[in-house]
Design a protein around this motif. Structure first.
Motif, short mmCIF file in Angstrom:
data_model
loop_
_atom_site.label_atom_id
_atom_site.label_comp_id
_atom_site.label_asym_id
_atom_site.label_seq_id
_atom_site.Cartn_x
_atom_site.Cartn_y
_atom_site.Cartn_z
N PHE A 12 0.85 -1.19 0.00
CA PHE A 12 0.00 0.00 0.00
C PHE A 12 0.89 1.24 0.00
CE2 PHE A 12 -2.72 -3.21 2.04
CZ PHE A 12 -3.89 -3.06 1.30
N ILE A 13 0.33 2.34 -0.52
CA ILE A 13 1.00 3.64 -0.46
C ILE A 13 0.22 4.50 0.52
CG2 ILE A 13 1.82 5.64 -1.75
CD1 ILE A 13 3.03 2.97 -2.67
N LEU A 14 0.89 4.98 1.57
CA LEU A 14 0.24 5.84 2.55
C LEU A 14 0.31 7.29 2.08
CD1 LEU A 14 1.65 4.25 5.85
CD2 LEU A 14 -0.56 3.82 4.76
N ALA A 15 -0.85 7.91 1.91
CA ALA A 15 -0.90 9.28 1.38
C ALA A 15 -0.31 10.29 2.35
CB ALA A 15 -2.34 9.65 1.05
N GLY A 16 -0.33 9.97 3.64
CA GLY A 16 0.21 10.89 4.64
C GLY A 16 -0.84 11.86 5.15
N PRO A 26 8.12 21.43 8.15
CA PRO A 26 7.66 21.93 9.45
C PRO A 26 6.84 20.91 10.22
CG PRO A 26 7.37 23.63 7.79
CD PRO A 26 7.78 22.38 7.06
N LEU A 27 5.96 20.18 9.52
CA LEU A 27 5.14 19.16 10.19
C LEU A 27 6.00 18.00 10.69
CD1 LEU A 27 1.91 18.94 7.98
CD2 LEU A 27 2.12 19.85 10.30
N PHE A 28 7.05 17.66 9.94
CA PHE A 28 7.97 16.60 10.36
C PHE A 28 8.58 16.95 11.72
CE2 PHE A 28 12.37 15.14 10.74
CZ PHE A 28 12.20 13.76 10.64
N MET A 81 4.42 7.63 10.18
CA MET A 81 3.86 8.91 9.79
C MET A 81 4.95 9.91 9.49
SD MET A 81 1.22 11.45 11.83
CE MET A 81 2.39 11.89 13.10
N LEU A 82 6.02 9.92 10.29
CA LEU A 82 7.13 10.84 10.06
C LEU A 82 7.79 10.58 8.71
CD1 LEU A 82 8.78 10.90 13.62
CD2 LEU A 82 7.42 12.71 12.54
N MET A 83 7.85 9.32 8.30
CA MET A 83 8.46 8.98 7.01
C MET A 83 7.68 9.60 5.85
SD MET A 83 9.46 4.99 7.69
CE MET A 83 9.98 4.71 5.99
N SER A 84 6.36 9.75 6.00
CA SER A 84 5.54 10.30 4.92
C SER A 84 5.87 11.77 4.66
CB SER A 84 4.05 10.16 5.25
OG SER A 84 3.69 10.99 6.34
N PHE A 85 6.47 12.46 5.64
CA PHE A 85 6.83 13.87 5.45
C PHE A 85 8.13 14.04 4.66
CE2 PHE A 85 4.44 14.29 9.62
CZ PHE A 85 3.31 14.85 9.04
N VAL A 86 8.98 13.02 4.63
CA VAL A 86 10.29 13.16 3.99
C VAL A 86 10.48 12.25 2.76
CG1 VAL A 86 11.43 13.92 6.11
CG2 VAL A 86 11.29 11.48 5.62
N LEU A 87 9.56 11.28 2.56
CA LEU A 87 9.65 10.40 1.40
C LEU A 87 8.62 10.79 0.35
CD1 LEU A 87 10.02 6.88 3.12
CD2 LEU A 87 11.84 8.31 2.16
N LYS A 88 8.99 10.66 -0.92
CA LYS A 88 8.04 10.95 -1.99
C LYS A 88 6.94 9.89 -2.04
CE LYS A 88 11.08 13.59 -5.07
NZ LYS A 88 11.68 13.68 -6.44
N LYS A 89 7.31 8.64 -1.76
CA LYS A 89 6.33 7.56 -1.77
C LYS A 89 6.53 6.70 -0.52
CE LYS A 89 6.43 3.92 -4.61
NZ LYS A 89 6.32 3.06 -5.81
N HIS A 176 -4.46 8.12 4.21
CA HIS A 176 -4.23 8.29 5.66
C HIS A 176 -2.73 8.21 5.89
CE1 HIS A 176 -5.30 8.31 9.89
NE2 HIS A 176 -6.58 8.30 9.57
N TYR A 177 -2.30 8.48 7.14
CA TYR A 177 -0.88 8.38 7.47
C TYR A 177 -0.56 7.04 8.14
CZ TYR A 177 -2.72 10.03 11.98
OH TYR A 177 -3.44 10.18 13.14
N MET A 178 -1.59 6.16 8.25
CA MET A 178 -1.37 4.84 8.84
C MET A 178 -2.39 3.87 8.26
SD MET A 178 -3.08 5.23 12.63
CE MET A 178 -4.79 5.69 12.84
N CYS A 179 -2.20 2.58 8.54
CA CYS A 179 -3.16 1.56 8.11
C CYS A 179 -4.26 1.49 9.16
CB CYS A 179 -2.46 0.21 7.97
SG CYS A 179 -1.33 0.13 6.57
N ASP A 180 -5.35 2.22 8.90
CA ASP A 180 -6.49 2.23 9.78
C ASP A 180 -7.67 1.59 9.07
OD1 ASP A 180 -7.99 2.65 12.02
OD2 ASP A 180 -8.01 4.84 11.92
#
Length: 311
Positions: A12-16, A26-28, A81-89, A176-180
């Motif tokens: 899956f790809i997490l949209a963040g 800043p959010l990171f 979730m933190l990874m979604s702020f610094v990774l493109k995918k 989402h930023y996690m698998c919910d």
């Protein structure tokens, strides 16, 4: 095997949290700061309770486990979730997603039931103080905690087993930023009626039962407080209970908004904001709420600081 049998999707790809490039960094740092405070606060409270023998009471036994749960389920969610702020995918494998879902649900359901045990503990302490140590014996505390983690395991198993029966086809973008649960159901290419029914039933139990238990406990506590002649005694009882009520209200309020609103009406962006409260804000605030408003914890902290200064 579960991924091969029930899903065509292998990852899956997490949209963040957001797709706005200008706010990612800043959010990171903001949520990294939240996570550091959460880890330091909860591990600090755990360490303090272990090191101070006068905190080895039923009340702090449950607070110890609450801090452990907060630390664990925050650690299940926040690093990804933190990874979604610094990774493109920000990708996660099917097995990794189901594992994250299971442990998140295990700890979050356990978190919903442990306030009931804490409310019962406060009820016995305030309404039956002379029988407190007999009623809240180590065996009773252990059984209450076993019930808390047992409900956590049952809830996590119910949701995760149902999710592993869902078929995911081409759409693997999780908004989402996690698998919910609800964001994953959006990606399904088969009927999710059974899953939605399980969500309403299980979440209804996980929120309803603790809420009723807490309400009854505090109704009895308030009745007992009003019969206390001493103003100091009333003040102490209110202070002990108020921090618990604040933390419980934040947790259950955000959880109910996320899961008990009809699936078709829930906007996922609203769901993300609601999720932030019980996955990030509540675990960070719990040690602050319980320690800053608690005289025993303040005394224990001063002892540790004075001992270190003396050394």
């Amino acid at each position: 095997m579960a991924a091969e049998n029930s899903s065509l999707v292998t990852q899956f790809i997490l949209a963040g949290l957001t797709d706005q490039p200008g706010v990612q960094i800043p959010l990171f740092f903001l949520f990294l700061g939240f996570y550091v405070v959460t880890v330091v606060g909860n591990l600090g409270l755990i360490t303090m309770i272990r090191l101070n023998s006068h905190l080895h009471t039923p009340m702090y036994f449950f607070l110890y486990n609450l801090s452990f749960i907060d630390f664990c389920y925050s650690s299940v969610i926040t690093p990804k979730m933190l990874m979604s702020f610094v990774l493109k995918k920000n990708s996660i494998s099917y097995a990794g997603c189901m594992t994250q879902l299971f442990f998140f649900l295990f700890f979050v359901v356990s978190e919903s039931f442990i306030p009931s045990a804490m409310a019962y503990d406060r009820y016995v302490a305030i309404c039956n103080p002379l029988l407190y140590m007999v009623t809240m014996s180590p065996q009773v505390c252990f059984l209450l905690l076993l019930g808390v983690y047992g409900m956590g395991f049952a809830g996590a198993m119910a949701h995760t087993a149902c999710m592993m029966g869902v078929t995911f086809c081409a759409n693997n973008l999780v908004n989402h930023y996690m698998c919910d649960i609800l964001p994953l159901l959006e990606c399904a290419c088969t009927s999710t009626y059974v899953n939605e029914l399980v969500v309403f039933v299980v979440v209804g139990i996980d929120i309803g039962v603790p809420t009723v238990t807490i309400f009854i406990s505090y109704a009895l506590i308030l009745s007992s407080i009003f019969h206390i002649d001493s103003t100091e005694g009333r003040s102490k009882a209110f202070s002990t209970c108020s921090s618990h009520i604040i933390a419980v209200s934040l947790f259950f309020g955000s959880g109910a908004f996320m899961y008990l609103e009809p699936f078709s009406l829930l906007a996922m962006n609203q769901g993300k904001v609601s999720s932030l409260f019980y996955t990030t804000v509540v675990p960070m605030l719990n040690p602050l709420i319980y320690s800053l408003r608690n005289k025993d914890v303040k005394v224990a902290l001063k002892k540790i600081l004075n001992k270190n200064a003396f050394s």
